[in-house]
Design a protein around this motif. Sequence first.
Motif, PDB file in Angstrom:
ATOM      1  N   SER A 136       0.844  -1.183   0.000  1.00 51.54           N
ATOM      2  CA  SER A 136       0.000   0.000   0.000  1.00 51.54           C
ATOM      3  C   SER A 136       0.880   1.235   0.000  1.00 51.54           C
ATOM      4  O   SER A 136       2.072   1.168   0.350  1.00 51.54           O
ATOM      5  N   SER A 137       0.303   2.346  -0.408  1.00 52.39           N
ATOM      6  CA  SER A 137       1.049   3.600  -0.379  1.00 52.39           C
ATOM      7  C   SER A 137       0.129   4.744  -0.024  1.00 52.39           C
ATOM      8  O   SER A 137      -1.097   4.684  -0.216  1.00 52.39           O
ATOM      9  N   LEU A 138       0.762   5.774   0.546  1.00 55.08           N
ATOM     10  CA  LEU A 138       0.079   7.037   0.843  1.00 55.08           C
ATOM     11  C   LEU A 138       0.876   8.133   0.155  1.00 55.08           C
ATOM     12  O   LEU A 138       2.087   8.246   0.378  1.00 55.08           O
ATOM     13  N   HIS A 139       0.207   8.905  -0.659  1.00 49.71           N
ATOM     14  CA  HIS A 139       0.857  10.007  -1.370  1.00 49.71           C
ATOM     15  C   HIS A 139       0.177  11.309  -0.973  1.00 49.71           C
ATOM     16  O   HIS A 139      -1.056  11.405  -1.005  1.00 49.71           O
ATOM     17  N   ILE A 140       0.984  12.279  -0.583  1.00 44.77           N
ATOM     18  CA  ILE A 140       0.462  13.608  -0.270  1.00 44.77           C
ATOM     19  C   ILE A 140       0.965  14.571  -1.337  1.00 44.77           C
ATOM     20  O   ILE A 140       2.187  14.687  -1.568  1.00 44.77           O
ATOM     21  N   THR A 141       0.048  15.270  -1.966  1.00 44.89           N
ATOM     22  CA  THR A 141       0.393  16.261  -2.994  1.00 44.89           C
ATOM     23  C   THR A 141       0.535  17.630  -2.328  1.00 44.89           C
ATOM     24  O   THR A 141      -0.277  17.993  -1.489  1.00 44.89           O
TER      25      THR A 141
END
Lengths: 113, 111
Positions: free
Chosen positions: B72-77
Amino acid sequence: EPEVTQTPSHQVTQMGQEVILRCVPISNHLYFYWYRQILGQKVEFLVSFYNNEISEKSEIFDDQFSVERPDGSNFTLKIRSTKLEDSAMYFCASSLAGYQPQHFGDGTRLSIL
Amino acid sequence: GQQVMQIPQYQHVQEGEDFTTYCNSSTTLSNIQWYKQRPGGHPVFLIQLVKSGEVKKQKRLTFQFGEAKKNSSLHITATQTTDVGTYFCAGLHNSGYALNFGKGTSLLVTP
């Protein structure tokens, strides 16, 4: 928004003494949990509780630990004879069902001297 | 045993830059939950992913669950200073309801 509440926020205890940490889970939740987090480390599972009995426990949860739901609202963690290495933040959590999101309380910081 | 690995351990970005944290499990997960913990605080639930390949968005945050339900991944823009904290993934295995936490990624955002 309903929340999990824990008392006390900080507990200082002499090594060898018994300690009881208290939690009030979210009222309509059925699953309750205790986790601990040693300073700077990850959150570790201790025990889960459902239908008035332990459903799962980790290797950390040895004979010195016990949990109880003494009434319809409280959920307690007892450590019978505390050791220095029990010093940690202890988090209580609850969830509506086993696979639902778990909501954590603010924690109790346990310091063993 | 069942392990959840998370990288990187730390990430320091300038405000406005993007950020990603990755989580990998040694075994297939039934679901994965993401939490944010501020210094001195408790884990705050962000999102739960259940389906293979699932993608969920919360404003600037994008969460993905791998096709094999093992990563899984979490990406913050465009990070903001309010994004500072430690982000934990926590997996539920098919065998029970104990959350297995990763070690977390501590994000520092400087203005």
